[in-house]
Design an enzyme around this catalytic site. Structure first.
Site, PDB file in Angstrom:
ATOM      1  N   ILE A  89      47.388  47.556  44.181  1.00  0.00           N
ATOM      2  CA  ILE A  89      46.975  47.866  42.811  1.00  0.00           C
ATOM      3  C   ILE A  89      47.793  47.047  41.799  1.00  0.00           C
ATOM      4  O   ILE A  89      47.896  47.424  40.630  1.00  0.00           O
ATOM      5  CB  ILE A  89      47.080  49.376  42.507  1.00  0.00           C
ATOM      6  CG1 ILE A  89      48.495  49.898  42.745  1.00  0.00           C
ATOM      7  CG2 ILE A  89      46.055  50.156  43.311  1.00  0.00           C
ATOM      8  CD1 ILE A  89      48.726  51.325  42.247  1.00  0.00           C
ATOM      9  N   SER A  90      48.324  45.913  42.233  1.00  0.00           N
ATOM     10  CA  SER A  90      49.161  45.087  41.363  1.00  0.00           C
ATOM     11  C   SER A  90      48.329  44.039  40.626  1.00  0.00           C
ATOM     12  O   SER A  90      47.705  43.184  41.261  1.00  0.00           O
ATOM     13  CB  SER A  90      50.225  44.369  42.203  1.00  0.00           C
ATOM     14  OG  SER A  90      50.816  43.306  41.490  1.00  0.00           O
ATOM     15  N   PRO A  91      48.332  44.051  39.293  1.00  0.00           N
ATOM     16  CA  PRO A  91      47.577  43.029  38.566  1.00  0.00           C
ATOM     17  C   PRO A  91      48.132  41.632  38.773  1.00  0.00           C
ATOM     18  O   PRO A  91      47.384  40.649  38.787  1.00  0.00           O
ATOM     19  CB  PRO A  91      47.701  43.461  37.102  1.00  0.00           C
ATOM     20  CG  PRO A  91      48.973  44.239  37.039  1.00  0.00           C
ATOM     21  CD  PRO A  91      49.042  44.961  38.360  1.00  0.00           C
TER      22      PRO A  91
END
Length: 201
Positions: free
Chosen positions: A12-14
């Site tokens: 879920i890391s941009p």
């Protein structure tokens, strides 16, 4: 001799999303092997002093948005700064990536597709139907991967890799290791590429 990148990241890391296609280019052009290693954000932050974005001081939150805008323009990738489904639980998506790697499938492409689903397509990657559909769209068997992702041994591997990452000094995402040298952040991919172009040490 082929070089190897150990690629640790939160699903879920941009910033993992923004660096994902550039990583794929580097892997392709340098003919390197990449070990795709999703890790659990909650455990990593909890043990290394990380703070979730929503709990950071406002000045830090504001600058994070500056960097996200800057890099989405530089990379030419679509990005929702505040996606509808963030944060969400990461275990299912991570398990699907791990299962794909075990099957000999293209786990790097699946990882990018899941990151894109969260950060550009407003999709919930904690949802089984969504994970399966994303996998199907990149030519994999989504239903089978979701089933494998839920299995105890797959989730145990997720925790094992998370522990491995912490033991190697990983505290953020994305994180790359080449010949034992760590690189934190997708903005360090130019240094990763320089490392790969140099001699093996």
């Amino acid at each position: 001799m082929s070089r190897t990148i150990d690629y640790y990241f939160f699903v879920i890391s941009p910033f993992a999303y923004l660096g994902s296609q550039e990583l794929e280019r580097i892997v392709r052009e340098h003919g390197v092997q990449v070990n795709v290693k999703p890790i659990e954000v909650k455990t990593v932050f909890g043990e290394t002093g990380g703070v979730p974005p929503a709990k950071r001081p406002k000045v830090r939150q504001d600058y994070r948005f500056v960097e996200l805008r800057r890099w989405h323009e530089a990379r030419g990738l679509p990005l929702n700064l505040e996606p509808a489904h963030f944060p969400v639980l990461d275990a299912l998506a991570a398990g699907a990536i791990i299962a794909a790697g075990r099957n000999g499938s293209d786990s790097l492409t699946l990882a990018h597709a899941l990151l894109r689903a969260c950060w550009a397509e407003e999709r919930d990657i904690s949802d089984a139907a969504t994970v399966g559909a994303v996998a199907d769209a990149v030519g994999l068997d989504g239903a089978a991967l979701v089933e494998q992702a839920r299995k105890e041994d797959t989730q145990a591997e997720f925790q094992r890799v998370t522990r491995e990452a912490i033991d190697r000094g990983v505290f953020g995402s994305p994180w790359y290791v080449v010949d034992g040298e760590p690189f934190w952040g997708q903005d360090r991919l130019d240094f990763v590429e320089r490392k790969l172009a140099g001699p093996v040490r």
